[in-house]
Design a protein around this motif. Structure first.
Motif, PDB file in Angstrom:
ATOM      1  N   GLN A 200      23.453  35.240  58.523  1.00 49.58           N
ATOM      2  CA  GLN A 200      23.261  34.151  57.506  1.00 49.58           C
ATOM      3  C   GLN A 200      24.006  34.633  56.247  1.00 49.58           C
ATOM      4  OE1 GLN A 200      19.094  34.066  56.639  1.00 49.58           O
ATOM      5  NE2 GLN A 200      18.515  33.255  58.772  1.00 49.58           N
ATOM      6  N   PHE A 201      24.376  35.722  55.926  1.00 53.71           N
ATOM      7  CA  PHE A 201      25.102  36.167  54.799  1.00 53.71           C
ATOM      8  C   PHE A 201      26.516  36.425  55.065  1.00 53.71           C
ATOM      9  CE2 PHE A 201      20.598  37.526  54.563  1.00 53.71           C
ATOM     10  CZ  PHE A 201      20.501  36.835  53.117  1.00 53.71           C
ATOM     11  N   THR A 202      27.082  35.854  56.131  1.00 49.30           N
ATOM     12  CA  THR A 202      28.533  36.027  56.509  1.00 49.30           C
ATOM     13  C   THR A 202      29.311  34.659  56.673  1.00 49.30           C
ATOM     14  OG1 THR A 202      28.297  35.796  59.066  1.00 49.30           O
ATOM     15  CG2 THR A 202      28.062  38.015  58.183  1.00 49.30           C
ATOM     16  N   TRP A 203      30.577  34.630  56.488  1.00 52.44           N
ATOM     17  CA  TRP A 203      31.439  33.545  56.656  1.00 52.44           C
ATOM     18  C   TRP A 203      31.087  32.727  57.992  1.00 52.44           C
ATOM     19  CZ3 TRP A 203      34.797  33.007  60.524  1.00 52.44           C
ATOM     20  CH2 TRP A 203      35.483  34.117  61.173  1.00 52.44           C
ATOM     21  N   LEU A 204      30.686  33.400  59.117  1.00 54.18           N
ATOM     22  CA  LEU A 204      30.544  32.968  60.371  1.00 54.18           C
ATOM     23  C   LEU A 204      29.222  31.805  60.335  1.00 54.18           C
ATOM     24  CD1 LEU A 204      30.727  35.939  62.750  1.00 54.18           C
ATOM     25  CD2 LEU A 204      32.368  33.994  62.510  1.00 54.18           C
ATOM     26  N   SER A 205      28.334  32.017  59.500  1.00 57.07           N
ATOM     27  CA  SER A 205      27.162  31.169  59.294  1.00 57.07           C
ATOM     28  C   SER A 205      27.871  29.704  58.636  1.00 57.07           C
ATOM     29  CB  SER A 205      26.049  31.784  58.293  1.00 57.07           C
ATOM     30  OG  SER A 205      25.374  30.735  58.252  1.00 57.07           O
ATOM     31  N   THR A 206      28.775  29.936  57.679  1.00 56.13           N
ATOM     32  CA  THR A 206      29.434  28.705  57.207  1.00 56.13           C
ATOM     33  C   THR A 206      30.164  28.078  58.080  1.00 56.13           C
ATOM     34  OG1 THR A 206      29.469  29.749  54.962  1.00 56.13           O
ATOM     35  CG2 THR A 206      30.755  27.994  55.068  1.00 56.13           C
ATOM     36  N   LEU A 207      30.967  28.845  59.020  1.00 55.27           N
ATOM     37  CA  LEU A 207      31.795  28.079  60.099  1.00 55.27           C
ATOM     38  C   LEU A 207      30.997  27.298  61.005  1.00 55.27           C
ATOM     39  CD1 LEU A 207      34.753  27.775  61.253  1.00 55.27           C
ATOM     40  CD2 LEU A 207      34.293  29.867  62.476  1.00 55.27           C
ATOM     41  N   ALA A 208      29.886  28.109  61.228  1.00 57.50           N
ATOM     42  CA  ALA A 208      29.190  27.252  62.466  1.00 57.50           C
ATOM     43  C   ALA A 208      28.549  26.013  61.873  1.00 57.50           C
ATOM     44  CB  ALA A 208      27.903  28.325  62.939  1.00 57.50           C
ATOM     45  N   GLU A 209      28.110  26.001  60.658  1.00 58.76           N
ATOM     46  CA  GLU A 209      27.421  24.780  59.880  1.00 58.76           C
ATOM     47  C   GLU A 209      28.492  23.657  59.944  1.00 58.76           C
ATOM     48  OE1 GLU A 209      26.095  26.093  56.191  1.00 58.76           O
ATOM     49  OE2 GLU A 209      24.304  26.934  57.069  1.00 58.76           O
ATOM     50  N   TRP A 210      29.917  24.212  59.512  1.00 59.59           N
ATOM     51  CA  TRP A 210      30.761  23.066  59.458  1.00 59.59           C
ATOM     52  C   TRP A 210      31.385  22.479  60.847  1.00 59.59           C
ATOM     53  CZ3 TRP A 210      35.793  22.720  61.680  1.00 59.59           C
ATOM     54  CH2 TRP A 210      36.546  21.609  61.282  1.00 59.59           C
ATOM     55  N   VAL A 211      31.361  23.459  62.093  1.00 57.61           N
ATOM     56  CA  VAL A 211      31.565  23.051  63.166  1.00 57.61           C
ATOM     57  C   VAL A 211      30.562  22.162  63.706  1.00 57.61           C
ATOM     58  CG1 VAL A 211      31.855  23.844  65.614  1.00 57.61           C
ATOM     59  CG2 VAL A 211      33.047  24.982  64.026  1.00 57.61           C
ATOM     60  N   SER A 212      29.390  22.308  63.641  1.00 51.53           N
ATOM     61  CA  SER A 212      28.332  21.428  63.951  1.00 51.53           C
ATOM     62  C   SER A 212      28.029  20.212  63.121  1.00 51.53           C
ATOM     63  CB  SER A 212      26.977  22.287  63.863  1.00 51.53           C
ATOM     64  OG  SER A 212      26.429  22.539  62.803  1.00 51.53           O
ATOM     65  N   GLY A 213      28.783  20.210  62.108  1.00 51.79           N
ATOM     66  CA  GLY A 213      28.655  19.059  61.380  1.00 51.79           C
ATOM     67  C   GLY A 213      27.240  18.854  60.545  1.00 51.79           C
ATOM     68  N   TYR A 214      26.784  20.085  60.209  1.00 50.65           N
ATOM     69  CA  TYR A 214      25.550  20.079  59.260  1.00 50.65           C
ATOM     70  C   TYR A 214      26.157  20.073  57.744  1.00 50.65           C
ATOM     71  CZ  TYR A 214      21.743  22.493  57.052  1.00 50.65           C
ATOM     72  OH  TYR A 214      20.891  22.675  55.927  1.00 50.65           O
ATOM     73  N   HIS A 215      24.962  19.597  56.932  1.00 50.97           N
ATOM     74  CA  HIS A 215      25.269  19.748  55.613  1.00 50.97           C
ATOM     75  C   HIS A 215      23.928  19.696  54.960  1.00 50.97           C
ATOM     76  CE1 HIS A 215      24.340  15.336  55.173  1.00 50.97           C
ATOM     77  NE2 HIS A 215      24.864  15.026  56.394  1.00 50.97           N
ATOM     78  N   PRO A 216      23.775  20.203  53.860  1.00 48.88           N
ATOM     79  CA  PRO A 216      22.270  20.552  53.226  1.00 48.88           C
ATOM     80  C   PRO A 216      21.512  19.378  53.393  1.00 48.88           C
ATOM     81  CG  PRO A 216      24.169  21.410  51.950  1.00 48.88           C
ATOM     82  CD  PRO A 216      24.690  20.942  52.741  1.00 48.88           C
ATOM     83  N   ASN A 217      21.740  17.963  53.371  1.00 47.89           N
ATOM     84  CA  ASN A 217      20.900  17.057  53.061  1.00 47.89           C
ATOM     85  C   ASN A 217      20.927  16.150  54.359  1.00 47.89           C
ATOM     86  OD1 ASN A 217      20.599  17.468  50.224  1.00 47.89           O
ATOM     87  ND2 ASN A 217      22.297  16.506  49.666  1.00 47.89           N
ATOM     88  N   VAL A 218      21.173  16.815  55.370  1.00 48.15           N
ATOM     89  CA  VAL A 218      21.301  16.050  56.854  1.00 48.15           C
ATOM     90  C   VAL A 218      19.596  15.907  57.245  1.00 48.15           C
ATOM     91  CG1 VAL A 218      21.291  18.418  58.117  1.00 48.15           C
ATOM     92  CG2 VAL A 218      22.388  16.198  58.940  1.00 48.15           C
ATOM     93  N   GLN A 219      19.631  14.993  57.941  1.00 49.72           N
ATOM     94  CA  GLN A 219      18.474  14.535  58.437  1.00 49.72           C
ATOM     95  C   GLN A 219      18.387  14.657  60.193  1.00 49.72           C
ATOM     96  OE1 GLN A 219      17.153  10.730  57.506  1.00 49.72           O
ATOM     97  NE2 GLN A 219      16.846  11.204  55.335  1.00 49.72           N
TER      98      GLN A 219
END
Length: 254
Positions: A200-219
């Motif tokens: 959760q505290f590495t750049w890999l977590s951010t990359l995984a979120e971007w690859v999956s299309g996740y964003h903070p307000n996603v439903q």
């Protein structure tokens, strides 16, 4: 003609193997628990939901693709002996895997429809439906997008297995065993140090979120479907090129 011959030979062999995977998967997950209930536990009602997974066919297909994708010399010796080159072998095997993935995902979708209609109405028809099932206003378009993302994911997984198997094939059996044992030890060590929390505290977590299309307000079901499609195609292209290059260095198995 050589590509066609290599394709048909491997397709016939792999489809037969996949059918056996389905037989053993259904037997191990469904039939054996049912027989155990009939023989030893008739006092309670049989719970089909508890023994029939929503992703039964998907589990079997995934295991098969990893096993046979990573089995670099599956058919290689026979094809080489019959004048099939390494390039033709690689592309014919990739085409066979692609054919099986598409057909397998159609089977998974049909099984998902059956599961939702007969077993549990709260189940899912497609993998990643919970992420992209509402990506557009049209359920049909969203379903097609989810299907494409699932197929692309399986392509990437299979090519990764082919790459890993091709790299391992360059080493001796002893070295292969050492590498595999080392990988499992590293996996257990990662689990012991609470890797998910560190992740959760590495750049890999951010990359995984971007690859999956996740964003903070996603439903649920409304992830950005463009992200996995674009990143998946890029990854598949890079991994295919790397696997192809390694396959050209394969030695004749003795």
């Amino acid at each position: 003609m050589r590509f066609k011959a290599a394709f048909h030979y491997q397709l016939k062999s792999d489809v037969q193997a996949l059918l056996w995977f389905y037989v053993w998967g259904i037997a191990g997950i469904v039939v054996i628990p049912l027989l155990m209930w009939l023989l030893f536990d008739r006092s309670s009602a049989y719970n089909l939901n508890a023994t029939l997974p929503n992703a039964l066919t998907a589990i079997v297909l995934t295991i098969f693709l990893i096993a046979y994708g990573g089995n670099t010399f599956d058919g290689f010796k026979v094809l080489i002996q019959n004048g099939i080159g390494r390039k033709t072998y690689f592309w014919s095997k990739a085409a066979v895997m692609a054919t099986i993935i598409i057909a397998g995902e159609v089977v998974n979708a049909l099984y998902g429809l059956f599961y939702v209609a007969v077993v549990d109405s709260h189940g899912t028809v497609l993998a990643f439906q919970g992420f992209y099932g509402k990506a557009t206003a049209s359920p049909i378009v969203s379903g097609l997008i989810t299907f494409l993302i699932t197929v692309l994911f399986m392509f990437c997984l299979t090519m990764t297995a082919m790459f890993a198997g091709s790299v391992l094939a360059l080493f001796s059996r002893r070295t292969q065993l050492i590498l595999l044992v080392g990988i499992f030890i590293m996996m257990f060590a990662a689990a012991a140090i609470d890797l998910p929390r560190i992740w959760q505290f590495t750049w890999l977590s951010t990359l995984a979120e971007w690859v999956s299309g996740y964003h903070p307000n996603v439903q649920a079901g409304t992830f950005n479907a463009g992200a996995p499609l674009i990143s998946g195609l890029i990854y598949l292209g890079v991994m295919t090129g790397a696997t192809y290059a390694v396959n050209l260095k394969l030695k004749y198995p003795r």
